[in-house]
Design an enzyme around this catalytic site. Structure first.
Site, PDB file in Angstrom:
ATOM      1  N   GLY A  25      -5.693  -3.495   4.689  1.00  0.00           N
ATOM      2  CA  GLY A  25      -5.104  -3.850   3.409  1.00  0.00           C
ATOM      3  C   GLY A  25      -4.127  -4.998   3.544  1.00  0.00           C
ATOM      4  O   GLY A  25      -3.554  -5.469   2.563  1.00  0.00           O
ATOM      5  N   CYS A  64      -2.205   4.566  18.464  1.00  0.00           N
ATOM      6  CA  CYS A  64      -3.189   4.457  17.383  1.00  0.00           C
ATOM      7  C   CYS A  64      -4.344   3.547  17.794  1.00  0.00           C
ATOM      8  O   CYS A  64      -5.515   3.843  17.514  1.00  0.00           O
ATOM      9  CB  CYS A  64      -2.520   3.925  16.118  1.00  0.00           C
ATOM     10  SG  CYS A  64      -3.617   3.817  14.683  1.00  0.00           S
ATOM     11  N   CYS A 122       4.195   3.404  10.329  1.00  0.00           N
ATOM     12  CA  CYS A 122       3.520   3.576   9.044  1.00  0.00           C
ATOM     13  C   CYS A 122       3.653   4.979   8.487  1.00  0.00           C
ATOM     14  O   CYS A 122       3.664   5.172   7.273  1.00  0.00           O
ATOM     15  CB  CYS A 122       2.049   3.187   9.161  1.00  0.00           C
ATOM     16  SG  CYS A 122       1.046   4.321  10.167  1.00  0.00           S
TER      17      CYS A 122
END
Length: 376
Positions: free
Chosen positions: A19, A111, A210
């Site tokens: 995004g 991640c 995040c």
């Protein structure tokens, strides 16, 4: 050696679209190069409304919509994949457990290892894709014998190879970083996005963790681990104050110690050690933070594991400087010695070794040796 070329045949590419502007431009470049690109946004929260909106560029409903709009403009198929359970187990729960154990983890690195280049890549390969494309600033270099190496980005100011230092041979063989050769400012990347008609061109970058909605790491940990009052002591064990949870501190921390008694020399104190067993935080002078050596566990190699001792440079945090080291793999552990003492090294962090611009591999710091106080 040559930088990864556009292959002779188009590849089926799965573009991870967060995004944000970088991943959108990376997907657009991959499609423009003639690859068969499909965009995918990773839904990493079971309750995305709880993640921060605005400048996150990662995990919110707003971000998934931005990614979908970018895919529409590029003209590629787009899907949202739910990896929330895997993300919670491999990243969020690991993050909390590491802090509870007195270590300082890097969730972005975790991640990349567990989500983007393990769960995502495995699923992509099972569906017949050849590569996963991301907006990271790093390069994959193909040698004449066909083996691949991970290198720093052409623009060292934007280089993100540190958080990719956990990738192994198999993962590198299916990794694509279209922004790695870009020697431009971030504003030029945004200008390219605007020329391509991508609405994310002016979207701010994300900088914080995040999954912590308000950026309050200590509050996030307190909610999950509970508040537990303990002592703040000096190197001699003298009590200087109290805290509400040892997990709220990191090695090298100076601010937020709330110590009423000034140091005898009047100089600032820093966190030297965190002991979850007795919930004690030890503080002392900056000089006591000097680290001369460390041991790393769970090494991962971006190629063959080095044999024997070698001379490298090391990076200890995502935006840190390189420092010269000697390193050797001994019994499955990485033994590293610094040419000059360094500060702010904490168990749980990752050390990434480089040979020039090439990423040799990484390990998780298990223990350190201090110039004046022995092992930490």
């Amino acid at each position: 050696m040559t930088d990864t070329p556009q292959p002779h045949r188009p590849l089926r590419v799965l573009a991870a679209m967060s995004g944000g502007v970088d991943s959108a431009v990376a997907a657009a470049r991959a499609a423009e190069a003639g690859h068969d690109v499909t965009g995918v946004h990773l839904a990493l929260s079971a309750n995305p409304q709880s993640f921060r909106t605005g400048a996150r560029g990662c995990c919110t409903i707003e971000d998934s919509r931005d990614a979908r709009r970018a895919a529409d403009v590029i003209g590629i198929p787009f899907y949202v994949w739910d990896l929330a359970d895997r993300f919670r187990e491999d990243v969020v729960e690991d993050f909390v457990a590491e802090y509870e154990a007195g270590r300082t983890p890097n969730p972005c690195l975790r991640c990349n290892e567990k989500i983007k280049f393990a769960a995502l890549l495995d699923k992509a390969l099972a569906l017949g894709f050849d590569a996963v494309c991301t907006g990271h600033y790093a390069k994959v270099v193909v040698r004449e014998d066909g083996t691949r190496e991970l290198h720093r980005a052409s623009d060292l100011a934007k280089d993100q190879s540190y958080v990719l230092g956990v990738l192994d041979d198999r993962q590198l063989a299916h990794a694509m970083f279209p922004l790695g050769d870009t020697v431009t400012t971030k504003e030029e990347i945004r200008a390219e996005a605007e020329r391509r008609g991508l609405a994310v061109a002016k979207k701010p970058d994300s900088h914080d963790i995040c999954f912590i909605a308000d950026g309050d790491t200590q509050g996030f940990l307190a909610e999950r681990l509970g508040r537990s009052e303990g002592d703040i002591v000096d190197e001699a064990g003298n009590k200087l104050g109290t805290h509400e949870g040892a997990y709220g501190f990191t090695i090298g921390q100076r601010k937020g110690l709330r110590i009423g008694t000034p140091a005898p020399d009047g100089k600032p104190r820093y966190v030297l050690d965190i002991s979850p067993v007795d919930n004690t935080v030890t503080v002392g002078p900056a000089s006591a933070l000097d680290v001369t050596a460390l041991t790393g566990v769970r090494p991962r190699w971006c190629g063959a594991a080095p044999s024997g001792p070698g001379t490298y440079t090391a990076q200890l945090r995502a935006h840190g400087d390189e420092t010269p080291v000697t390193a050797e793999l001994v019994g499955g552990e990485l033994r590293v010695r610094f040419t000059e003492p360094v500060r702010g090294v904490a168990p749980g962090q990752a050390i990434v070794l480089y040979d020039g611009t090439r990423v040799v591999g990484s390990a998780t710091i298990a223990s350190t040796v201090r110039a004046t106080a022995g092992a930490a």
